[in-house]
Design a protein around this motif. Structure first.
Motif, PDB file in Angstrom:
ATOM      1  N   MET A   1       0.853  -1.190   0.000  1.00 28.63           N
ATOM      2  CA  MET A   1       0.000   0.000   0.000  1.00 28.63           C
ATOM      3  C   MET A   1       0.887   1.237   0.000  1.00 28.63           C
ATOM      4  O   MET A   1       1.930   1.269   0.614  1.00 28.63           O
ATOM      5  CB  MET A   1      -0.897  -0.055   1.245  1.00 28.63           C
ATOM      6  CG  MET A   1      -1.905   1.043   1.347  1.00 28.63           C
ATOM      7  SD  MET A   1      -3.233   0.852   0.141  1.00 28.63           S
ATOM      8  CE  MET A   1      -3.938   2.451   0.207  1.00 28.63           C
ATOM      9  N   SER A   2       0.421   2.248  -0.696  1.00 31.21           N
ATOM     10  CA  SER A   2       1.186   3.494  -0.749  1.00 31.21           C
ATOM     11  C   SER A   2       1.100   4.231   0.578  1.00 31.21           C
ATOM     12  O   SER A   2       0.357   3.858   1.473  1.00 31.21           O
ATOM     13  CB  SER A   2       0.627   4.378  -1.860  1.00 31.21           C
ATOM     14  OG  SER A   2      -0.598   4.927  -1.450  1.00 31.21           O
ATOM     15  N   GLN A   3       1.847   5.328   0.685  1.00 32.02           N
ATOM     16  CA  GLN A   3       1.804   6.128   1.896  1.00 32.02           C
ATOM     17  C   GLN A   3       0.451   6.837   2.043  1.00 32.02           C
ATOM     18  O   GLN A   3       0.105   7.269   3.123  1.00 32.02           O
ATOM     19  CB  GLN A   3       2.929   7.174   1.887  1.00 32.02           C
ATOM     20  CG  GLN A   3       4.294   6.580   2.021  1.00 32.02           C
ATOM     21  CD  GLN A   3       5.017   6.454   0.696  1.00 32.02           C
ATOM     22  OE1 GLN A   3       4.418   6.492  -0.374  1.00 32.02           O
ATOM     23  NE2 GLN A   3       6.315   6.277   0.748  1.00 32.02           N
ATOM     24  N   THR A   4      -0.288   6.992   0.972  1.00 37.09           N
ATOM     25  CA  THR A   4      -1.580   7.671   1.031  1.00 37.09           C
ATOM     26  C   THR A   4      -2.657   6.633   1.311  1.00 37.09           C
ATOM     27  O   THR A   4      -2.998   5.835   0.447  1.00 37.09           O
ATOM     28  CB  THR A   4      -1.880   8.402  -0.289  1.00 37.09           C
ATOM     29  OG1 THR A   4      -0.781   9.234  -0.606  1.00 37.09           O
ATOM     30  CG2 THR A   4      -3.133   9.222  -0.181  1.00 37.09           C
ATOM     31  N   GLN A   5      -3.163   6.622   2.524  1.00 37.32           N
ATOM     32  CA  GLN A   5      -4.134   5.625   2.955  1.00 37.32           C
ATOM     33  C   GLN A   5      -5.555   6.111   2.651  1.00 37.32           C
ATOM     34  O   GLN A   5      -5.888   7.265   2.873  1.00 37.32           O
ATOM     35  CB  GLN A   5      -3.972   5.388   4.456  1.00 37.32           C
ATOM     36  CG  GLN A   5      -4.596   4.138   4.972  1.00 37.32           C
ATOM     37  CD  GLN A   5      -3.828   2.889   4.580  1.00 37.32           C
ATOM     38  OE1 GLN A   5      -2.713   2.946   4.093  1.00 37.32           O
ATOM     39  NE2 GLN A   5      -4.435   1.755   4.780  1.00 37.32           N
ATOM     40  N   VAL A  78     -12.508  -0.258   4.788  1.00 39.05           N
ATOM     41  CA  VAL A  78     -11.242  -0.301   4.063  1.00 39.05           C
ATOM     42  C   VAL A  78     -10.285  -1.163   4.870  1.00 39.05           C
ATOM     43  O   VAL A  78     -10.209  -1.055   6.100  1.00 39.05           O
ATOM     44  CB  VAL A  78     -10.664   1.122   3.882  1.00 39.05           C
ATOM     45  CG1 VAL A  78      -9.251   1.086   3.336  1.00 39.05           C
ATOM     46  CG2 VAL A  78     -11.576   1.945   2.993  1.00 39.05           C
ATOM     47  N   HIS A  79      -9.555  -2.012   4.170  1.00 39.44           N
ATOM     48  CA  HIS A  79      -8.490  -2.806   4.787  1.00 39.44           C
ATOM     49  C   HIS A  79      -7.315  -2.820   3.822  1.00 39.44           C
ATOM     50  O   HIS A  79      -7.391  -3.446   2.764  1.00 39.44           O
ATOM     51  CB  HIS A  79      -8.970  -4.226   5.079  1.00 39.44           C
ATOM     52  CG  HIS A  79      -7.926  -5.060   5.754  1.00 39.44           C
ATOM     53  ND1 HIS A  79      -7.641  -4.928   7.089  1.00 39.44           N
ATOM     54  CD2 HIS A  79      -7.093  -6.011   5.277  1.00 39.44           C
ATOM     55  CE1 HIS A  79      -6.677  -5.773   7.402  1.00 39.44           C
ATOM     56  NE2 HIS A  79      -6.325  -6.433   6.314  1.00 39.44           N
ATOM     57  N   GLY A  80      -6.277  -2.071   4.157  1.00 40.04           N
ATOM     58  CA  GLY A  80      -5.112  -1.999   3.283  1.00 40.04           C
ATOM     59  C   GLY A  80      -5.469  -1.368   1.952  1.00 40.04           C
ATOM     60  O   GLY A  80      -6.037  -0.280   1.910  1.00 40.04           O
ATOM     61  N   ASP A  81      -5.164  -2.072   0.859  1.00 39.21           N
ATOM     62  CA  ASP A  81      -5.431  -1.522  -0.475  1.00 39.21           C
ATOM     63  C   ASP A  81      -6.748  -2.021  -1.067  1.00 39.21           C
ATOM     64  O   ASP A  81      -6.971  -1.925  -2.266  1.00 39.21           O
ATOM     65  CB  ASP A  81      -4.270  -1.818  -1.425  1.00 39.21           C
ATOM     66  CG  ASP A  81      -4.103  -3.305  -1.720  1.00 39.21           C
ATOM     67  OD1 ASP A  81      -4.760  -4.132  -1.063  1.00 39.21           O
ATOM     68  OD2 ASP A  81      -3.294  -3.634  -2.609  1.00 39.21           O
ATOM     69  N   ARG A  82      -7.635  -2.516  -0.198  1.00 41.13           N
ATOM     70  CA  ARG A  82      -8.949  -2.994  -0.653  1.00 41.13           C
ATOM     71  C   ARG A  82     -10.038  -2.349   0.191  1.00 41.13           C
ATOM     72  O   ARG A  82      -9.817  -1.951   1.336  1.00 41.13           O
ATOM     73  CB  ARG A  82      -9.062  -4.518  -0.533  1.00 41.13           C
ATOM     74  CG  ARG A  82      -8.019  -5.331  -1.295  1.00 41.13           C
ATOM     75  CD  ARG A  82      -8.035  -5.112  -2.802  1.00 41.13           C
ATOM     76  NE  ARG A  82      -9.281  -5.406  -3.458  1.00 41.13           N
ATOM     77  CZ  ARG A  82      -9.615  -6.574  -3.990  1.00 41.13           C
ATOM     78  NH1 ARG A  82      -8.778  -7.587  -3.941  1.00 41.13           N
ATOM     79  NH2 ARG A  82     -10.776  -6.724  -4.583  1.00 41.13           N
ATOM     80  N   GLY A  83     -11.234  -2.252  -0.357  1.00 41.32           N
ATOM     81  CA  GLY A  83     -12.363  -1.702   0.374  1.00 41.32           C
ATOM     82  C   GLY A  83     -13.671  -2.178  -0.211  1.00 41.32           C
ATOM     83  O   GLY A  83     -13.717  -2.699  -1.341  1.00 41.32           O
ATOM     84  N   PHE A 109      -7.343   0.041  -4.258  1.00 39.91           N
ATOM     85  CA  PHE A 109      -6.777   1.390  -4.180  1.00 39.91           C
ATOM     86  C   PHE A 109      -5.298   1.379  -4.544  1.00 39.91           C
ATOM     87  O   PHE A 109      -4.596   0.400  -4.314  1.00 39.91           O
ATOM     88  CB  PHE A 109      -6.925   1.946  -2.762  1.00 39.91           C
ATOM     89  CG  PHE A 109      -8.313   1.858  -2.212  1.00 39.91           C
ATOM     90  CD1 PHE A 109      -9.352   2.576  -2.771  1.00 39.91           C
ATOM     91  CD2 PHE A 109      -8.585   1.030  -1.135  1.00 39.91           C
ATOM     92  CE1 PHE A 109     -10.646   2.493  -2.264  1.00 39.91           C
ATOM     93  CE2 PHE A 109      -9.870   0.936  -0.615  1.00 39.91           C
ATOM     94  CZ  PHE A 109     -10.900   1.665  -1.177  1.00 39.91           C
ATOM     95  N   ARG A 110      -4.859   2.503  -5.088  1.00 39.02           N
ATOM     96  CA  ARG A 110      -3.436   2.698  -5.376  1.00 39.02           C
ATOM     97  C   ARG A 110      -3.135   4.187  -5.241  1.00 39.02           C
ATOM     98  O   ARG A 110      -3.836   5.024  -5.819  1.00 39.02           O
ATOM     99  CB  ARG A 110      -3.088   2.203  -6.785  1.00 39.02           C
ATOM    100  CG  ARG A 110      -1.596   2.227  -7.084  1.00 39.02           C
ATOM    101  CD  ARG A 110      -1.225   1.633  -8.445  1.00 39.02           C
ATOM    102  NE  ARG A 110      -1.997   2.166  -9.545  1.00 39.02           N
ATOM    103  CZ  ARG A 110      -2.998   1.505 -10.159  1.00 39.02           C
ATOM    104  NH1 ARG A 110      -3.366   0.304  -9.785  1.00 39.02           N
ATOM    105  NH2 ARG A 110      -3.651   2.083 -11.164  1.00 39.02           N
ATOM    106  N   ASP A 111      -2.128   4.510  -4.452  1.00 34.92           N
ATOM    107  CA  ASP A 111      -1.683   5.897  -4.272  1.00 34.92           C
ATOM    108  C   ASP A 111      -2.816   6.833  -3.864  1.00 34.92           C
ATOM    109  O   ASP A 111      -2.929   7.959  -4.358  1.00 34.92           O
ATOM    110  CB  ASP A 111      -0.991   6.407  -5.537  1.00 34.92           C
ATOM    111  CG  ASP A 111       0.252   5.602  -5.873  1.00 34.92           C
ATOM    112  OD1 ASP A 111       0.937   5.153  -4.932  1.00 34.92           O
ATOM    113  OD2 ASP A 111       0.538   5.412  -7.074  1.00 34.92           O
TER     114      ASP A 111
END
Length: 132
Positions: A1-5, A78-83, A109-111
């Motif tokens: 996951m990117s720094q942008t959560q 949301v959990h990590g890069d998925r929601g 999600f990405r960035d």
């Protein structure tokens, strides 16, 4: 996951843009190389739209098909890069056919943006205008 959560509040704001029928606000949540997999279509994932312009057109089809489209009772996580967002979709087609059914969107999600929006809706016969 990117720094942008991404957060549940992010998905709530995305949902609010859908209910305002605000295409510019919706697209501000999407990654440049985004994908949208609609609830219906000829392929395994329904109808797929890839890239910003195609996704924009795909999103606008919802309001063209259902001018009174609404997404109510939303819950988001949301959990990590998925929601996931879950809600009740309702809308009336030009011929008077009314749909009301529970649905979910599964996101990747990405960035800090939505890279993939994959929509699923319960298959249900048209409902009466009373909204049963």
């Amino acid at each position: 996951m990117s720094q942008t959560q991404v957060s549940a509040e992010f998905l709530q704001a995305f949902s609010e843009a859908w209910n305002r029928h605000d295409i510019d606000a919706l697209m501000s949540f999407m990654a440049d190389d985004c994908e949208f997999h609609a609830v219906a279509g000829p392929d395994l994932l329904g109808r797929s739209f890839k890239g910003r312009e195609a996704v924009r057109e795909g999103f606008q089809l919802a309001w063209q098909t259902f001018p009174d489209a609404a997404w109510r009772d939303g819950t988001h996580f949301v959990h990590g890069d998925r929601g996931v967002s879950e809600c009740t979709f309702s809308g009336t087609k030009a011929d008077g056919t009314r749909i009301e059914a529970r649905m979910v969107d599964v996101f990747t999600f990405r960035d800090g943006k939505i890279a993939v929006k994959n929509a699923y809706r319960k298959e249900r016969p048209p409902v009466s205008h009373a909204g049963n």
